[in-house]
Design a protein around this motif. Structure first.
Motif, short mmCIF file in Angstrom:
data_model
loop_
_atom_site.label_atom_id
_atom_site.label_comp_id
_atom_site.label_asym_id
_atom_site.label_seq_id
_atom_site.Cartn_x
_atom_site.Cartn_y
_atom_site.Cartn_z
N GLY A 41 -10.01 14.08 -6.35
CA GLY A 41 -9.75 12.83 -5.62
C GLY A 41 -8.40 12.24 -5.95
N THR A 42 -8.06 12.25 -7.24
CA THR A 42 -6.76 11.71 -7.66
C THR A 42 -5.62 12.55 -7.10
OG1 THR A 42 -7.74 10.87 -9.70
CG2 THR A 42 -5.34 11.11 -9.66
N TRP B 187 -5.52 14.44 -4.41
CA TRP B 187 -5.33 14.29 -2.97
C TRP B 187 -4.96 12.87 -2.56
CZ3 TRP B 187 -3.50 18.10 -0.81
CH2 TRP B 187 -3.89 19.39 -1.17
N THR B 188 -5.32 11.89 -3.37
CA THR B 188 -4.86 10.53 -3.09
C THR B 188 -3.35 10.45 -3.28
OG1 THR B 188 -6.98 9.58 -3.75
CG2 THR B 188 -5.07 8.11 -3.74
N GLY C 81 -1.65 12.74 -0.73
CA GLY C 81 -1.77 12.16 0.61
C GLY C 81 -0.79 11.03 0.84
N VAL C 82 -0.66 10.16 -0.16
CA VAL C 82 0.30 9.06 -0.06
C VAL C 82 1.72 9.61 0.03
CG1 VAL C 82 1.31 7.11 -1.32
CG2 VAL C 82 -1.17 7.35 -1.15
#
Length: 116
Positions: free
Chosen positions: A32-33, A35-36, A39-40
């Motif tokens: 999750g970290t 791809w967060t 993604g940003v």
């Protein structure tokens, strides 16, 4: 300048995505970290394509280059890739400005009436 800088930023979009795939294999990073953050950064690289000609667009591009190099802490190959893209960013800004200046000169010459 806009075309050269946008091309560099789109290339970075793909490199950031591939770096995210590599970073997922790191046992100390959560998916999750990864791809967060990726993604940003990927969104920012695409959004900057539209901001290159606006005030602060080039500075934000430099901030993205620094972040790309700093991501080498998690994916060591990104030290190299970040440096390559920082060099490409510099070349895009430097030579893009020269091309824009030459276009402006040619346009100004074309507007002047021929007095000969």
């Amino acid at each position: 300048m806009r075309t050269l800088c946008s091309s560099t930023l789109i290339g970075e979009f793909f490199v950031i995505g591939f770096a995210g795939l590599v970073a997922m294999k790191q046992p100390d990073l959560s998916t999750g970290t990864v791809w967060t953050v990726c993604g940003v950064a990927m969104f920012l690289s695409v959004a900057l394509c539209g901001m290159v000609g606006r005030p602060g667009g080039i500075a934000l591009g430099w901030a993205l280059q620094i972040a790309l190099i700093a991501s080498g802490v998690f994916v060591p190959m990104m030290f190299f890739m970040g440096a390559v893209f920082a060099l490409l960013w510099w070349a895009s800004v430097h030579f893009g400005r020269k091309v824009d200046e030459a276009k402006a000169r040619f346009a100004a010459q074309a507007e002047q009436p021929d007095t000969a």
